[in-house]
Design an enzyme around this catalytic site. Structure first.
Site, PDB file in Angstrom:
ATOM      1  N   HIS A  14       0.460  -5.609  -4.225  1.00  0.00           N
ATOM      2  CA  HIS A  14       1.094  -4.962  -2.964  1.00  0.00           C
ATOM      3  C   HIS A  14       1.735  -3.734  -3.476  1.00  0.00           C
ATOM      4  CE1 HIS A  14       1.932  -4.253   1.043  1.00  0.00           C
ATOM      5  NE2 HIS A  14       3.284  -4.017   0.813  1.00  0.00           N
ATOM      6  N   ASP A  25     -14.545   0.678   5.370  1.00  0.00           N
ATOM      7  CA  ASP A  25     -13.537   1.062   6.270  1.00  0.00           C
ATOM      8  C   ASP A  25     -14.106   0.577   7.702  1.00  0.00           C
ATOM      9  OD1 ASP A  25     -11.304   3.354   6.437  1.00  0.00           O
ATOM     10  OD2 ASP A  25     -12.091   2.834   8.483  1.00  0.00           O
ATOM     11  N   THR A  28      -2.266   4.567   7.854  1.00  0.00           N
ATOM     12  CA  THR A  28      -1.764   3.398   8.784  1.00  0.00           C
ATOM     13  C   THR A  28      -1.490   1.984   8.440  1.00  0.00           C
ATOM     14  OG1 THR A  28      -4.367   2.978   9.032  1.00  0.00           O
ATOM     15  CG2 THR A  28      -3.317   4.669  10.936  1.00  0.00           C
ATOM     16  N   HIS A  34      -4.280   2.598  -0.622  1.00  0.00           N
ATOM     17  CA  HIS A  34      -5.682   2.395  -0.721  1.00  0.00           C
ATOM     18  C   HIS A  34      -6.130   3.754  -0.654  1.00  0.00           C
ATOM     19  CE1 HIS A  34      -3.991   2.690   3.580  1.00  0.00           C
ATOM     20  NE2 HIS A  34      -4.977   3.463   4.072  1.00  0.00           N
ATOM     21  N   HIS A  64      -0.197  -0.312   2.543  1.00  0.00           N
ATOM     22  CA  HIS A  64      -0.679  -0.945   1.091  1.00  0.00           C
ATOM     23  C   HIS A  64      -1.600  -0.025   0.408  1.00  0.00           C
ATOM     24  CE1 HIS A  64      -2.171  -4.729  -1.177  1.00  0.00           C
ATOM     25  NE2 HIS A  64      -2.854  -3.514  -1.643  1.00  0.00           N
ATOM     26  N   GLY A  83      -1.881  10.630   8.005  1.00  0.00           N
ATOM     27  CA  GLY A  83      -2.369   9.489   8.953  1.00  0.00           C
ATOM     28  C   GLY A  83      -2.677   8.173   8.107  1.00  0.00           C
TER      29      GLY A  83
END
Lengths: 112, 112
Positions: free
Chosen positions: A46, A30, A95, A100, A98, A93
């Protein structure tokens, strides 16, 4: 997806610190780590978020957690403990649209 | 597992505020909630933690996230956002050795 940040990272059109890659998954550090170990594990397919999962994604999601376990072991996070988190939408949160999975470890993690 | 707290909750030998139940999964309100929505979703099969998952659990784990999505929708957490978290071991504060997925929502969630 043409304009997806993580799809670009998977295709190596954008740089990342790669931690793991196989046919279906990609993992990288990250860029805003909140713990000594902070890795994002993503399917190459995706999928925008947990809200978009369908029955046909079941095996892929199961496999994602076996990959997470493998990475946690390689990073020695299994010894001290770690957290696996999907953030979904605004309150959490999220952001990037996709899917993750956050792998957090290497410190005592807060809880709230 | 005879002495597992969550196995006892599944068998209703211990009380819980049940949110969802089907053949393979059980969900109930966390007794120490850290958010307005704080639900634990667990497989009825006794699996101690993410560290113990094997390839044969893949479909079960995939299904668990479809159940989580269904509960999030029923709780209207999909509109504002929510978090799905597995805590594994000490650093993450895992207190019961039966795999449980936290569903947190209903407020802006902290991140660290």
């Amino acid at each position: 997806m043409k304009d997806c940040l993580f799809c670009k990272i998977i295709k190596k059109e954008l740089p990342s610190k790669i931690v793991y890659e196989d046919d279906n998954f990609f993992a990288f550090n990250d860029i805003n780590p909140v713990a000594p170990i902070h890795i994002l594990i993503i399917p190459k397919k995706h999928i925008p978020s947990v809200n978009s999962l369908t029955a046909s994604d079941k095996e892929l999601i199961g496999e994602l957690f076996l990959v997470a376990q493998k990475i946690a072991r390689a990073e020695k996070a299994t010894e001290t403990g770690y957290r696996l988190t999907f953030n979904v939408g605004e309150n959490a949160g999220q952001t990037v649209e996709h899917l993750h999975l956050h792998l957090l470890g290497g410190k005592k993690l807060l809880w709230s």
